[in-house]
Scaffold this motif. Structure first.
Motif, PDB file in Angstrom:
ATOM      1  N   ILE A 154     -83.331  55.386  41.898  1.00  0.00           N
ATOM      2  CA  ILE A 154     -83.020  56.080  43.151  1.00  0.00           C
ATOM      3  C   ILE A 154     -83.494  57.526  42.986  1.00  0.00           C
ATOM      4  N   GLU A 155     -83.778  58.168  44.092  1.00  0.00           N
ATOM      5  CA  GLU A 155     -84.011  59.612  44.057  1.00  0.00           C
ATOM      6  C   GLU A 155     -82.897  60.260  44.861  1.00  0.00           C
ATOM      7  N   LEU A 156     -82.074  61.037  44.179  1.00  0.00           N
ATOM      8  CA  LEU A 156     -80.978  61.733  44.864  1.00  0.00           C
ATOM      9  C   LEU A 156     -81.555  62.876  45.683  1.00  0.00           C
ATOM     10  N   TYR A 157     -81.194  62.891  46.956  1.00  0.00           N
ATOM     11  CA  TYR A 157     -81.679  63.904  47.883  1.00  0.00           C
ATOM     12  C   TYR A 157     -80.828  65.162  47.723  1.00  0.00           C
ATOM     13  N   THR A 158     -81.407  66.206  47.129  1.00  0.00           N
ATOM     14  CA  THR A 158     -80.607  67.338  46.642  1.00  0.00           C
ATOM     15  C   THR A 158     -80.463  68.535  47.587  1.00  0.00           C
ATOM     16  N   HIS A 194     -85.753  67.798  46.298  1.00  0.00           N
ATOM     17  CA  HIS A 194     -85.628  68.472  47.588  1.00  0.00           C
ATOM     18  C   HIS A 194     -84.844  69.774  47.421  1.00  0.00           C
ATOM     19  N   ASP A 195     -85.544  70.881  47.574  1.00  0.00           N
ATOM     20  CA  ASP A 195     -84.951  72.221  47.488  1.00  0.00           C
ATOM     21  C   ASP A 195     -84.423  72.590  46.100  1.00  0.00           C
ATOM     22  N   LEU A 196     -84.832  71.860  45.091  1.00  0.00           N
ATOM     23  CA  LEU A 196     -84.524  72.313  43.725  1.00  0.00           C
ATOM     24  C   LEU A 196     -85.467  73.467  43.427  1.00  0.00           C
ATOM     25  N   ASP A 197     -84.961  74.489  42.729  1.00  0.00           N
ATOM     26  CA  ASP A 197     -85.801  75.655  42.439  1.00  0.00           C
ATOM     27  C   ASP A 197     -85.409  76.266  41.106  1.00  0.00           C
ATOM     28  N   MET A 198     -86.026  77.381  40.810  1.00  0.00           N
ATOM     29  CA  MET A 198     -85.833  78.044  39.522  1.00  0.00           C
ATOM     30  C   MET A 198     -84.374  78.463  39.287  1.00  0.00           C
ATOM     31  N   HIS A 199     -83.612  78.653  40.377  1.00  0.00           N
ATOM     32  CA  HIS A 199     -82.246  79.142  40.237  1.00  0.00           C
ATOM     33  C   HIS A 199     -81.245  78.013  40.041  1.00  0.00           C
ATOM     34  N   ASN A 200     -81.458  76.896  40.761  1.00  0.00           N
ATOM     35  CA  ASN A 200     -80.420  75.858  40.744  1.00  0.00           C
ATOM     36  C   ASN A 200     -80.744  74.653  39.856  1.00  0.00           C
ATOM     37  N   LEU A 201     -81.953  74.612  39.297  1.00  0.00           N
ATOM     38  CA  LEU A 201     -82.390  73.429  38.556  1.00  0.00           C
ATOM     39  C   LEU A 201     -81.672  73.255  37.224  1.00  0.00           C
ATOM     40  N   SER A 202     -81.530  74.354  36.502  1.00  0.00           N
ATOM     41  CA  SER A 202     -80.971  74.302  35.165  1.00  0.00           C
ATOM     42  C   SER A 202     -79.528  73.774  35.170  1.00  0.00           C
ATOM     43  N   TYR A 203     -78.722  74.257  36.100  1.00  0.00           N
ATOM     44  CA  TYR A 203     -77.324  73.809  36.193  1.00  0.00           C
ATOM     45  C   TYR A 203     -77.260  72.319  36.548  1.00  0.00           C
TER      46      TYR A 203
END
Length: 241
Positions: A154-158, A194-203
């Motif tokens: 599955i791909e979780l829509y983030t 979807h909308d993952l970026d440098m700020h929220n990806l690591s967490y």
């Protein structure tokens, strides 16, 4: 055990830029090659019927030159899309329930309502040797419904996670964590995007370390305008480290 999460770079926006001038600058094929060379683990494209960014011809050409993993996203209700995927045989097809003319994907499949249809389509792709991932919202029932279709992943829509990350990251990731745990129990592979970026990806990765792959396009290409493509791919890979 450290679980490696692959970074697949969605190059739609590079094609948007090219199409806006009608020539071949930036060169989408060169970009795909270079993105691999800069350390990405895969290339994602999402051709749409109006070919407003990635063209069907791009998909055919990219398949010939790719050395990492090729992921094609799209709406399997479009016969043309299904034919293209079966012709090019990517490593993975991600099925997205887009409506025609949709700007960007904004919801996952209702895997319960569309169970029979999805089961049938998934079988078509799997018989051609293509791994299938279903775009789903972080809802336990939809994850269970996905497992019932026979999909590989599955791909979780983030988008929901990204939207709430800044105000309440624990709350934002909670539904994703429980959906991912259920998926794991059911033996499903898990992608996210979807909308993952440098700020929220690591967490996100810290909370759900067993995720197989993230697919990132818009934010990464925007960051590259300031920081350069090679640098940005390394920075994103580091967030997943």
């Amino acid at each position: 055990m450290h679980h490696t999460t692959k970074l697949s770079v969605n190059i739609n926006k590079i094609a948007t830029l090219r199409n806006s001038r009608g020539g071949n600058n930036p060169d989408v094929l060169k970009a795909a090659r270079d993105i691999e060379r800069f350390g990405a683990d895969g290339i994602t494209v999402h051709p749409r019927p109006d070919e407003r960014h990635i063209r069907y011809s791009d998909v055919r050409e990219i398949k010939k030159i790719i050395s990492t993993e090729f992921n094609i996203e799209g709406n399997c209700r479009e016969r043309k899309f299904v034919d293209l995927v079966l012709e090019t045989k990517p490593h993975q097809v991600t099925l997205v329930p887009d409506d025609l003319g949709q700007i960007t994907s904004d919801h996952g499949w209702d895997t319960i309502k569309h169970k029979d249809y999805l089961t049938e389509m998934i079988r078509v792709f799997q018989q051609a040797g293509i791994r299938v991932s279903l775009f789903v919202d972080p809802v336990i029932e939809m994850v269970e419904g996905a497992a019932a279709t026979g999909t590989n992943r599955i791909e979780l829509y983030t988008e929901g996670y990204a939207k709430n990350y800044l105000t309440d990251k624990e709350g934002a990731v909670a539904p994703y964590l429980s959906a991912a745990q259920r998926a794991k129990e059911l033996g499903l592979g898990i992608n996210a995007g979807h909308d993952l970026d440098m700020h929220n990806l690591s967490y996100f990765k810290q909370q759900i370390p067993w995720i197989n792959e993230v697919s990132i396009g818009h934010a990464l290409i925007c960051d590259a305008l300031y920081l350069g493509l090679e640098n940005v791919i390394q920075l994103y890979k580091r967030q997943l480290g």
